[in-house]
Design an enzyme around this catalytic site. Structure first.
Site, PDB file in Angstrom:
ATOM      1  N   ASN A   9       0.870  -1.174   0.000  1.00 25.30           N
ATOM      2  CA  ASN A   9       0.000   0.000   0.000  1.00 25.30           C
ATOM      3  C   ASN A   9       0.912   1.230   0.000  1.00 25.30           C
ATOM      4  O   ASN A   9       1.518   1.543   1.011  1.00 25.30           O
ATOM      5  CB  ASN A   9      -0.888  -0.022   1.253  1.00 25.30           C
ATOM      6  CG  ASN A   9      -1.653   1.287   1.445  1.00 25.30           C
ATOM      7  OD1 ASN A   9      -1.776   2.077   0.518  1.00 25.30           O
ATOM      8  ND2 ASN A   9      -2.160   1.507   2.644  1.00 25.30           N
ATOM      9  N   LYS A  11       0.120   4.282  -0.214  1.00 29.19           N
ATOM     10  CA  LYS A  11      -0.513   5.486   0.349  1.00 29.19           C
ATOM     11  C   LYS A  11      -0.291   6.672  -0.615  1.00 29.19           C
ATOM     12  O   LYS A  11      -0.218   6.470  -1.815  1.00 29.19           O
ATOM     13  CB  LYS A  11       0.020   5.767   1.751  1.00 29.19           C
ATOM     14  CG  LYS A  11       0.014   4.514   2.644  1.00 29.19           C
ATOM     15  CD  LYS A  11       0.268   4.821   4.061  1.00 29.19           C
ATOM     16  CE  LYS A  11       0.380   3.523   4.842  1.00 29.19           C
ATOM     17  NZ  LYS A  11       0.364   3.736   6.260  1.00 29.19           N
ATOM     18  N   HIS A  92      -9.260   1.334   5.113  1.00 27.96           N
ATOM     19  CA  HIS A  92      -7.960   1.457   5.776  1.00 27.96           C
ATOM     20  C   HIS A  92      -8.123   2.395   6.978  1.00 27.96           C
ATOM     21  O   HIS A  92      -8.921   3.337   6.930  1.00 27.96           O
ATOM     22  CB  HIS A  92      -6.926   2.013   4.792  1.00 27.96           C
ATOM     23  CG  HIS A  92      -5.533   1.971   5.339  1.00 27.96           C
ATOM     24  ND1 HIS A  92      -5.050   2.919   6.216  1.00 27.96           N
ATOM     25  CD2 HIS A  92      -4.520   1.079   5.157  1.00 27.96           C
ATOM     26  CE1 HIS A  92      -3.797   2.620   6.537  1.00 27.96           C
ATOM     27  NE2 HIS A  92      -3.452   1.498   5.909  1.00 27.96           N
ATOM     28  N   GLU A  94      -6.473   4.782   8.002  1.00 28.37           N
ATOM     29  CA  GLU A  94      -6.286   6.211   7.687  1.00 28.37           C
ATOM     30  C   GLU A  94      -7.550   6.785   7.052  1.00 28.37           C
ATOM     31  O   GLU A  94      -7.879   7.956   7.256  1.00 28.37           O
ATOM     32  CB  GLU A  94      -5.058   6.389   6.774  1.00 28.37           C
ATOM     33  CG  GLU A  94      -3.766   6.201   7.570  1.00 28.37           C
ATOM     34  CD  GLU A  94      -2.604   5.663   6.773  1.00 28.37           C
ATOM     35  OE1 GLU A  94      -2.602   5.748   5.537  1.00 28.37           O
ATOM     36  OE2 GLU A  94      -1.668   5.129   7.415  1.00 28.37           O
ATOM     37  N   GLU A 164      -5.085  -4.966  10.834  1.00 26.15           N
ATOM     38  CA  GLU A 164      -4.034  -3.977  11.031  1.00 26.15           C
ATOM     39  C   GLU A 164      -4.254  -3.229  12.347  1.00 26.15           C
ATOM     40  O   GLU A 164      -5.067  -2.282  12.403  1.00 26.15           O
ATOM     41  CB  GLU A 164      -4.041  -2.962   9.889  1.00 26.15           C
ATOM     42  CG  GLU A 164      -3.844  -3.579   8.527  1.00 26.15           C
ATOM     43  CD  GLU A 164      -3.267  -2.570   7.544  1.00 26.15           C
ATOM     44  OE1 GLU A 164      -2.166  -2.810   7.062  1.00 26.15           O
ATOM     45  OE2 GLU A 164      -3.915  -1.547   7.293  1.00 26.15           O
ATOM     46  N   GLY A 170       2.955   2.062  10.673  1.00 30.84           N
ATOM     47  CA  GLY A 170       3.935   3.139  10.480  1.00 30.84           C
ATOM     48  C   GLY A 170       4.718   3.509  11.717  1.00 30.84           C
ATOM     49  O   GLY A 170       5.352   4.562  11.766  1.00 30.84           O
ATOM     50  N   SER A 210       3.873  -2.371  10.334  1.00 27.89           N
ATOM     51  CA  SER A 210       5.328  -2.441  10.501  1.00 27.89           C
ATOM     52  C   SER A 210       5.916  -3.802  10.128  1.00 27.89           C
ATOM     53  O   SER A 210       6.801  -4.325  10.818  1.00 27.89           O
ATOM     54  CB  SER A 210       5.713  -2.050  11.928  1.00 27.89           C
ATOM     55  OG  SER A 210       5.321  -0.719  12.183  1.00 27.89           O
TER      56      SER A 210
END
Ligand code: PEP
Length: 253
Positions: A9, A11, A92, A94, A164, A170, A210
């Site tokens: 991904n 992003k 996701h 985000e 996730e 991240g 991660s």
């Protein structure tokens, strides 16, 4: 037997030119594990031309759940399907946190992706607050149920789930494989409660948060983990290739 999927991904990273350069430098020889890259929308067309005779698949990071219309700035599933996308990431964290997407809109996205014969990758996961409040599993259960209860058991396209944990995305601080396995097992049970064991056993569950070349093998050795959704490490050809090669080695393919 579920097959492994390794998905990147990107992003909001890479211009179209950078995306093309990435593909030129990726140099993956072994083609025995399914590999997917989800670039920003604007690079999908160029990437599709480069990858059309490759084993590497491409997909999107988001979609708007309508075919056409007055939805300024949005991209529809028909547009993605015409560009040959195999997968679309839906929900996701985000998107959920920064763009306020809730389970209601996410289920619409998942269904619209299936309608266009692409496979949704449904992201679910808890944040630190959920853990502190003892609500982590309840949150994930609701995220799973809100989508799978709306999909027919007989639908040929079965969504992939990406577990996730938000606190691991991240941050360089991945979940332990044991922790991820425990949640993945719960996810499978929630799906089994809706559509039965056979259906649940066919759902691929990825771990994301991660992931790197040192931890990937331990994640995919877990019984209920069928691959990974990779953010940061998918932006570096050497790191992404190293992860992929570790998967090849671990799977012995
Ligand atoms: C992600 O964005 O889905 C993700 C897992 O990111 P990272 O690998 O950087 O933690």
């Amino acid at each position: 037997m579920r097959s492994i999927l390794i998905a990147g991904n990107w992003k909001m990273n890479f211009t179209e030119k950078q995306a093309i350069d990435f593909l030129k430098n990726l140099n993956i020889e072994n083609k025995n594990i399914e590999l997917l890259i989800c670039p920003p929308f604007i690079s999908i067309s160029a990437m599709s031309k480069i990858l059309k005779n490759s084993f590497i698949k491409w997909g999107a990071q988001n979609v708007y759940p309508e075919k056409f219309g007055a939805f300024t700035g949005e991209i529809s599933p028909i547009m993605l399907s015409e560009l040959g996308c195999s997968y679309v990431i839906c929900g996701h964290s985000e998107r959920r946190d920064i763009f306020n997407e809730n389970n209601e809109i996410i289920v619409k996205k998942v269904l619209s992706v299936i309608d266009e014969k692409m496979t949704p990758i449904l992201c679910v996961g808890e944040n630190e607050k959920d853990i502190k409040e003892g609500k982590a599993l309840l949150k994930i259960k609701t995220q799973i149920e809100s989508v799978f209860s709306k999909i027919s058991k007989n639908e040929k396209i079965i969504p992939v789930v990406a577990y996730e944990p938000v606190w691991a995305i991240g941050t360089g601080k991945s979940a332990t494989p044991e922790y991820a396995q425990k949640i993945a097992q719960n996810i499978r049970n929630y799906i089994a409660n809706i559509h039965g064991e056979t259906y649940a056993e066919s759902v691929r569950i990825l771990y994301g948060g991660s992931v790197n070349s040192l931890n990937i093998s331990d994640f995919i050795k877990e019984k209920d983990i069928d691959g990974a959704l990779i953010g940061g490490a998918s932006l570096d050809t050497a790191k992404f290739r190293e992860i992929y090669n570790k998967v090849i080695l671990t799977q012995g393919v």
